[in-house]
Design a protein around this motif. Structure first.
Motif, mmCIF file in Angstrom:
data_model
loop_
_atom_site.group_PDB
_atom_site.id
_atom_site.type_symbol
_atom_site.label_atom_id
_atom_site.label_comp_id
_atom_site.label_asym_id
_atom_site.label_seq_id
_atom_site.Cartn_x
_atom_site.Cartn_y
_atom_site.Cartn_z
ATOM 1 N N THR A 158 0.864 -1.172 0.000
ATOM 2 C CA THR A 158 0.000 0.000 0.000
ATOM 3 C C THR A 158 0.904 1.227 0.000
ATOM 4 O O THR A 158 1.972 1.224 0.610
ATOM 5 C CB THR A 158 -0.923 0.029 1.233
ATOM 6 N N VAL A 159 0.452 2.272 -0.690
ATOM 7 C CA VAL A 159 1.223 3.507 -0.801
ATOM 8 C C VAL A 159 0.364 4.660 -0.306
ATOM 9 O O VAL A 159 -0.775 4.832 -0.744
ATOM 10 C CB VAL A 159 1.664 3.771 -2.254
ATOM 11 N N THR A 160 0.896 5.441 0.628
ATOM 12 C CA THR A 160 0.205 6.628 1.124
ATOM 13 C C THR A 160 1.158 7.818 1.033
ATOM 14 O O THR A 160 2.374 7.651 0.982
ATOM 15 C CB THR A 160 -0.273 6.447 2.578
ATOM 16 N N TRP A 161 0.584 9.025 1.042
ATOM 17 C CA TRP A 161 1.365 10.257 0.935
ATOM 18 C C TRP A 161 1.161 11.121 2.170
ATOM 19 O O TRP A 161 0.082 11.115 2.776
ATOM 20 C CB TRP A 161 0.952 11.044 -0.301
ATOM 21 N N GLN A 162 2.202 11.868 2.527
ATOM 22 C CA GLN A 162 2.125 12.814 3.641
ATOM 23 C C GLN A 162 2.718 14.153 3.214
ATOM 24 O O GLN A 162 3.659 14.193 2.407
ATOM 25 C CB GLN A 162 2.893 12.282 4.856
ATOM 26 N N HIS A 163 2.155 15.222 3.776
ATOM 27 C CA HIS A 163 2.698 16.569 3.579
ATOM 28 C C HIS A 163 3.028 17.124 4.958
ATOM 29 O O HIS A 163 2.141 17.306 5.785
ATOM 30 C CB HIS A 163 1.672 17.463 2.870
ATOM 31 N N HIS A 164 4.308 17.353 5.215
ATOM 32 C CA HIS A 164 4.778 17.711 6.554
ATOM 33 C C HIS A 164 4.268 16.702 7.578
ATOM 34 O O HIS A 164 3.794 17.070 8.663
ATOM 35 C CB HIS A 164 4.341 19.136 6.917
ATOM 36 N N PHE A 165 4.356 15.413 7.211
ATOM 37 C CA PHE A 165 4.019 14.275 8.065
ATOM 38 C C PHE A 165 2.527 14.178 8.383
ATOM 39 O O PHE A 165 2.132 13.421 9.277
ATOM 40 C CB PHE A 165 4.834 14.306 9.358
ATOM 41 N N VAL A 166 1.691 14.916 7.644
ATOM 42 C CA VAL A 166 0.238 14.822 7.788
ATOM 43 C C VAL A 166 -0.317 14.111 6.548
ATOM 44 O O VAL A 166 0.002 14.508 5.417
ATOM 45 C CB VAL A 166 -0.407 16.219 7.926
ATOM 46 N N LEU A 190 0.847 11.910 -7.277
ATOM 47 C CA LEU A 190 0.129 12.876 -6.445
ATOM 48 C C LEU A 190 0.235 14.255 -7.085
ATOM 49 O O LEU A 190 1.343 14.797 -7.233
ATOM 50 C CB LEU A 190 0.714 12.914 -5.029
ATOM 51 N N ASN A 191 -0.905 14.824 -7.476
ATOM 52 C CA ASN A 191 -0.913 16.185 -8.026
ATOM 53 C C ASN A 191 -0.740 17.195 -6.891
ATOM 54 O O ASN A 191 -1.355 17.056 -5.830
ATOM 55 C CB ASN A 191 -2.215 16.452 -8.774
ATOM 56 N N PHE A 192 0.087 18.220 -7.118
ATOM 57 C CA PHE A 192 0.323 19.230 -6.087
ATOM 58 C C PHE A 192 0.838 20.505 -6.743
ATOM 59 O O PHE A 192 1.194 20.527 -7.922
ATOM 60 C CB PHE A 192 1.327 18.709 -5.049
ATOM 61 N N THR A 193 0.862 21.570 -5.958
ATOM 62 C CA THR A 193 1.451 22.842 -6.382
ATOM 63 C C THR A 193 2.611 23.141 -5.442
ATOM 64 O O THR A 193 2.407 23.411 -4.264
ATOM 65 C CB THR A 193 0.415 23.977 -6.328
ATOM 66 N N PRO A 194 3.840 23.062 -5.929
ATOM 67 C CA PRO A 194 5.005 23.171 -5.041
ATOM 68 C C PRO A 194 5.193 24.558 -4.448
ATOM 69 O O PRO A 194 4.952 25.569 -5.113
ATOM 70 C CB PRO A 194 6.181 22.802 -5.962
ATOM 71 N N GLU A 195 5.625 24.579 -3.203
ATOM 72 C CA GLU A 195 5.979 25.795 -2.487
ATOM 73 C C GLU A 195 7.405 25.637 -1.941
ATOM 74 O O GLU A 195 7.894 24.517 -1.790
ATOM 75 C CB GLU A 195 4.992 26.065 -1.345
ATOM 76 N N SER A 201 6.183 13.109 1.663
ATOM 77 C CA SER A 201 6.711 11.783 1.950
ATOM 78 C C SER A 201 5.849 10.728 1.275
ATOM 79 O O SER A 201 4.614 10.810 1.305
ATOM 80 C CB SER A 201 6.738 11.515 3.460
ATOM 81 N N CYS A 202 6.490 9.762 0.662
ATOM 82 C CA CYS A 202 5.814 8.602 0.095
ATOM 83 C C CYS A 202 6.078 7.420 1.027
ATOM 84 O O CYS A 202 7.229 6.996 1.202
ATOM 85 C CB CYS A 202 6.333 8.312 -1.313
ATOM 86 N N VAL A 203 5.020 6.905 1.637
ATOM 87 C CA VAL A 203 5.128 5.838 2.630
ATOM 88 C C VAL A 203 4.670 4.528 1.991
ATOM 89 O O VAL A 203 3.518 4.397 1.575
ATOM 90 C CB VAL A 203 4.279 6.153 3.876
ATOM 91 N N VAL A 204 5.577 3.579 1.900
ATOM 92 C CA VAL A 204 5.294 2.292 1.261
ATOM 93 C C VAL A 204 5.279 1.205 2.324
ATOM 94 O O VAL A 204 6.253 1.036 3.067
ATOM 95 C CB VAL A 204 6.360 1.966 0.191
ATOM 96 N N TRP A 217 10.588 14.099 -0.179
ATOM 97 C CA TRP A 217 10.879 15.035 -1.263
ATOM 98 C C TRP A 217 10.842 16.460 -0.717
ATOM 99 O O TRP A 217 9.881 16.848 -0.027
ATOM 100 C CB TRP A 217 9.853 14.910 -2.388
ATOM 101 N N VAL A 218 11.889 17.223 -1.001
ATOM 102 C CA VAL A 218 11.942 18.653 -0.703
ATOM 103 C C VAL A 218 12.393 19.360 -1.974
ATOM 104 O O VAL A 218 13.099 18.771 -2.808
ATOM 105 C CB VAL A 218 12.907 18.966 0.461
ATOM 106 N N PRO A 219 12.027 20.632 -2.168
ATOM 107 C CA PRO A 219 12.402 21.334 -3.404
ATOM 108 C C PRO A 219 13.909 21.475 -3.549
ATOM 109 O O PRO A 219 14.609 21.860 -2.602
ATOM 110 C CB PRO A 219 11.725 22.704 -3.251
ATOM 111 N N GLN A 220 14.384 21.164 -4.728
ATOM 112 C CA GLN A 220 15.797 21.333 -5.050
ATOM 113 C C GLN A 220 15.928 21.848 -6.483
ATOM 114 O O GLN A 220 15.236 21.371 -7.381
ATOM 115 C CB GLN A 220 16.565 20.009 -4.928
ATOM 116 N N ASN A 221 16.801 22.852 -6.661
ATOM 117 C CA ASN A 221 17.092 23.411 -7.984
ATOM 118 C C ASN A 221 15.843 23.781 -8.769
ATOM 119 O O ASN A 221 15.649 23.331 -9.902
ATOM 120 C CB ASN A 221 17.925 22.416 -8.799
ATOM 121 N N PRO A 222 14.954 24.603 -8.189
ATOM 122 C CA PRO A 222 13.754 24.995 -8.948
ATOM 123 C C PRO A 222 14.099 25.968 -10.055
ATOM 124 O O PRO A 222 15.073 26.716 -9.972
ATOM 125 C CB PRO A 222 12.875 25.667 -7.875
ATOM 126 N N LEU A 223 13.260 25.961 -11.100
ATOM 127 C CA LEU A 223 13.395 26.976 -12.136
ATOM 128 C C LEU A 223 12.904 28.306 -11.574
ATOM 129 O O LEU A 223 11.971 28.335 -10.771
ATOM 130 C CB LEU A 223 12.569 26.591 -13.367
#
Length: 261
Positions: A158-166, A190-195, A201-204, A217-223
């Motif tokens: 099973t795969v679940t997603w978290q944003h700031h551990f929520v 997972l569709n999202f709008t990055p900030e 986090s992808c929890v498997v 995942w954290v933002p790295q080298n954004p355009l």
């Protein structure tokens, strides 16, 4: 990731030819060998699996390890992994063959499975997840996070997603496909709008052994965003204009005659 976009375009071109393979029951005589520089081998894989865990039944079709479709047995319909393949998913000409595969696979689990208990390994290796964006990262613009899980056997997860551990909702179904050496891989989207300060986090959860790897995942080298580009252009223009004015002032000052007492 560029690999997703490039593979989607290439696979779509090959799809019309590949779609004929499951319907071809007669094999013509092999033509004489032809020497052709640049000839490459490609693999189209139609895989059905069933097991005691979840999902109990699965079917995937892939081309050179890139998944084209999975199959939703509850709705008896193909599910395209990429939107470009949606039109091809409507073809149900092989529904009877898939129904046979399903019954045959379930019979193997019920009749042969108990006899091989303890012979076939319950689990082999540990699944490895990684997370990346489907498109180049730009803050404030819609994007998609991809959780890719490799080294998966058996495909019970099973795969679940978290944003700031929520926990967050709205993720796609988990797409499972078979690859070489009796191993599986899986994708979750997972569709999202990055900030700027995001943490996803992808929890498997590998249900067969309760192993739970997590990929962050954290933002790295954004355009640079359009606003940032405009600000930088304005600053550069202002510095350039200031340089011109100061250059003219220095030139005029240097032309003045020196006074002699």
């Amino acid at each position: 990731m560029d690999h997703e976009q490039k593979s989607g375009a290439g696979l779509l071109q090959m799809l019309q030819l590949l779609w004929l393979l499951p319907h071809s029951w007669a094999v013509p005589a092999a033509p004489p060998p032809v020497l052709w520089d640049g000839l490459q081998n490609h693999t189209f894989r139609h895989t059905v699996f069933c097991q005691d865990g979840s999902p109990s039944m699965g079917l995937s079709e892939s081309y050179d390890e890139d998944q084209l479709f999975s199959y939703d047995f509850s709705q008896n319909t193909r599910v395209p992994r990429l939107p470009d393949f949606a039109a091809w998913a409507q073809d149900q000409g092989d529904a009877s063959a898939i129904s046979f595969d399903k019954e045959f696979c379930q019979a193997l689990v019920q009749q042969v499975g108990p006899q091989l208990e303890g012979v076939i390994p319950v689990s082999r290796g540990l699944p490895v997840p990684e997370v990346y964006t489907l498109k180049p990262l730009e803050f404030g613009k819609p994007n998609t996070l991809v959780c890719f899980i490799s080294n998966l056997f058996p495909p019970t997860l099973t795969v679940t997603w978290q944003h700031h551990f929520v926990p967050v909702e709205g993720a796609s179904p988990t797409y499972i496909s078979a690859i070489d050496r009796l191993t599986f891989q899986a994708f979750s989207y997972l569709n999202f709008t990055p900030e700027p300060f995001d943490l996803y986090s992808c929890v498997v959860t590998h249900e067969i052994d309760s192993y739970t790897p997590i990929a962050h995942w954290v933002p790295q080298n954004p355009l640079p965003s359009e606003l940032l580009e405009n600000v930088l252009c304005g600053v550069a223009f202002g510095l350039g204009l200031l340089g011109i004015v100061m250059g003219i002032a220095f030139f005029i000052w240097s032309r003045k005659p020196c006074s002699v007492d």
